[in-house]
Design an enzyme around this catalytic site. Sequence first.
Site, PDB file in Angstrom:
ATOM      1  N   ASN A 151      39.718  20.190  65.518  1.00 18.19           N
ATOM      2  CA  ASN A 151      38.744  18.233  65.741  1.00 18.19           C
ATOM      3  C   ASN A 151      38.533  19.066  67.371  1.00 18.19           C
ATOM      4  OD1 ASN A 151      41.204  17.780  68.171  1.00 18.19           O
ATOM      5  ND2 ASN A 151      42.084  18.236  66.400  1.00 18.19           N
ATOM      6  N   ASP A 164      46.084  16.008  61.777  1.00 17.98           N
ATOM      7  CA  ASP A 164      47.444  14.948  60.086  1.00 17.98           C
ATOM      8  C   ASP A 164      47.282  15.250  59.111  1.00 17.98           C
ATOM      9  OD1 ASP A 164      47.355  13.185  62.314  1.00 17.98           O
ATOM     10  OD2 ASP A 164      45.963  12.035  62.228  1.00 17.98           O
ATOM     11  N   LYS A 190      39.203  35.844  52.795  1.00 20.26           N
ATOM     12  CA  LYS A 190      37.222  34.894  52.654  1.00 20.26           C
ATOM     13  C   LYS A 190      36.791  34.187  51.524  1.00 20.26           C
ATOM     14  CE  LYS A 190      33.619  34.917  55.398  1.00 20.26           C
ATOM     15  NZ  LYS A 190      32.246  35.744  55.377  1.00 20.26           N
TER      16      LYS A 190
HETATM   17  N1  CTP Z   1      50.311  12.716  67.065  1.00 20.17           N
HETATM   18  C1  CTP Z   1      52.093  13.757  66.567  1.00 20.17           C
HETATM   19  N2  CTP Z   1      52.020  14.253  64.935  1.00 20.17           N
HETATM   20  C2  CTP Z   1      50.481  14.146  64.626  1.00 20.17           C
HETATM   21  C3  CTP Z   1      49.440  13.044  64.477  1.00 20.17           C
HETATM   22  C4  CTP Z   1      49.795  12.203  65.971  1.00 20.17           C
HETATM   23  O1  CTP Z   1      52.888  13.892  67.494  1.00 20.17           O
HETATM   24  N3  CTP Z   1      50.882  14.552  63.323  1.00 20.17           N
HETATM   25  C5  CTP Z   1      50.708  12.010  67.984  1.00 20.17           C
HETATM   26  C6  CTP Z   1      49.528  13.096  68.920  1.00 20.17           C
HETATM   27  O2  CTP Z   1      49.704  13.802  69.437  1.00 20.17           O
HETATM   28  C7  CTP Z   1      48.919  11.668  69.422  1.00 20.17           C
HETATM   29  C8  CTP Z   1      49.428  10.792  68.739  1.00 20.17           C
HETATM   30  O3  CTP Z   1      50.773  10.942  68.168  1.00 20.17           O
HETATM   31  O4  CTP Z   1      49.747  11.298  70.625  1.00 20.17           O
HETATM   32  C9  CTP Z   1      48.797   9.953  68.497  1.00 20.17           C
HETATM   33  O5  CTP Z   1      48.135  10.080  66.903  1.00 20.17           O
HETATM   34  P1  CTP Z   1      46.961  10.129  66.528  1.00 20.17           P
HETATM   35  O6  CTP Z   1      45.677  11.059  65.499  1.00 20.17           O
HETATM   36  O7  CTP Z   1      45.796   9.320  66.878  1.00 20.17           O
HETATM   37  O8  CTP Z   1      47.845   9.265  65.943  1.00 20.17           O
HETATM   38  P2  CTP Z   1      47.933   9.349  63.997  1.00 20.17           P
HETATM   39  O9  CTP Z   1      49.123   8.611  63.734  1.00 20.17           O
HETATM   40  O10 CTP Z   1      47.479  10.430  63.936  1.00 20.17           O
HETATM   41  O11 CTP Z   1      47.249   7.792  63.680  1.00 20.17           O
HETATM   42  P3  CTP Z   1      45.696   7.727  62.939  1.00 20.17           P
HETATM   43  O12 CTP Z   1      45.331   8.414  61.758  1.00 20.17           O
HETATM   44  O13 CTP Z   1      45.786   6.982  61.680  1.00 20.17           O
HETATM   45  O14 CTP Z   1      44.710   7.676  63.737  1.00 20.17           O
END
Ligand code: CTP
Length: 410
Positions: free
Chosen positions: A210, A279, A289
């Site tokens: 990302n 996520d 590869k």
């Molecule tokens: N976070 C985490 N572990 C994950 C995903 C996210 O600890 N697997 C934490 C990030 O470090 C951040 C918070 O959760 O502090 C929010 O991350 P975000 O990506 O915005 O939240 P998501 O739960 O992934 O929600 P969405 O994808 O629905 O926006």
Amino acid sequence: MKVTVGVSGGIAAYKAAELVRALQKQALDVQVVMTEAAQRFVQPLTFAALTGHQVITSLWDSPDTAEHEASSIEHMDAAQTTDALVVAPATANVLAKFAHGIADDFLTTLYLATTAPVIVAPAMNVNMWQHPATQANLETLAARNVRIVAPDSGYLACGMIGAGRLAEIDAIAEAVLGVLHHRNDLAGETVMVTAGGTREALDPVRFLGNRSSGKMGYAMAEAAQRRGARVILVTAPTALRVPAGCEAVTVITTEEMRQAVLDRLDQATIVIKAAAVADYRPRVQAGQKLRRSGPLTLELEPTQDILAEVVERRRPDMLVIGFAAETEDVLAHGRDKLLRKGADAIVLNDVSREGVGFDSERNAVTFLTRERAIELPEMTKRELADHILDEILALRRPSHVLAESDTTGD
Ligand code: CTP
């Protein structure tokens, strides 16, 4: 706050202009003082144009000033209101004068007259640097609490290789900020910060990642360290230098970050999850590869939510702060995340705004708790980090605890 930058006569004098800019970026008002020798290397006009202040070049009325009236006493008054004096470059001669209390020009007189913290960034020929006289002078100054930003090694203007090159401007600016913001209000806390963007490998050469640069997380770590906390920085890959004094644990994937965080959770009193965490990860990782051959479908599986796990395992006195980067319905998504994840606060970032967010030096956020949404307007990430820390510390105050129990009807 006001910082006086003293420039003495060395080849590196031109680099003081970069230092002035770096300090101004931190919203500091900069006054430049130059020794006579420094003016042979750089024109005072350069610094006057950058700072908007007449450069102080002499103890006496300067024929260069527009008004011809600035007296040494006025100069000294102005300079004495400074919050820090930083000398960069500091020549062997200036260090010797400081060490022995010789006050024969404005800069050396100011050094004796000021009660503000003093930082020196020496730059000179390697033999001059290593000379016992210089080293003894530095010891004297260090014993008087002068902060010394040691020179780097490398090619020197004199053609020699060795120590003597002016330290990186960032390191000097950091030292200045360090003495200015020595608040120590996080002493006794262990702050764990996660930063950067995790990566999930598709094959040995490609990954899903990302746009997180890690700048906000690193700024949080640096600010917390400077305010007296022990800082554990769990960092996914970034192009940034680990702030001095922080303990860094480097990870790549979400699972590695999860392990690193959970392994150290019992040490933390405040957890700040600024990392952009993947996520999903590929269900299978190709051992070799991947070759191009028509359309390709990736099957992804969800990763564990580290923040949710941290909340589950938290001790009662631990503060847990999440970050959320959103592109639409920012506040609604933020509130939902705050409740769903059970964090004490979410730092909400609208990444659709121009000029702030990903990879930018600046940011604007909303600090969202169950009771309040505090707007922190656009500023540098470093400044913002201090404001966020102020809000985090406010969560510990009794008034907040009272407000919380009110809302639960206890
Ligand atoms: N976070 C985490 N572990 C994950 C995903 C996210 O600890 N697997 C934490 C990030 O470090 C951040 C918070 O959760 O502090 C929010 O991350 P975000 O990506 O915005 O939240 P998501 O739960 O992934 O929600 P969405 O994808 O629905 O926006």
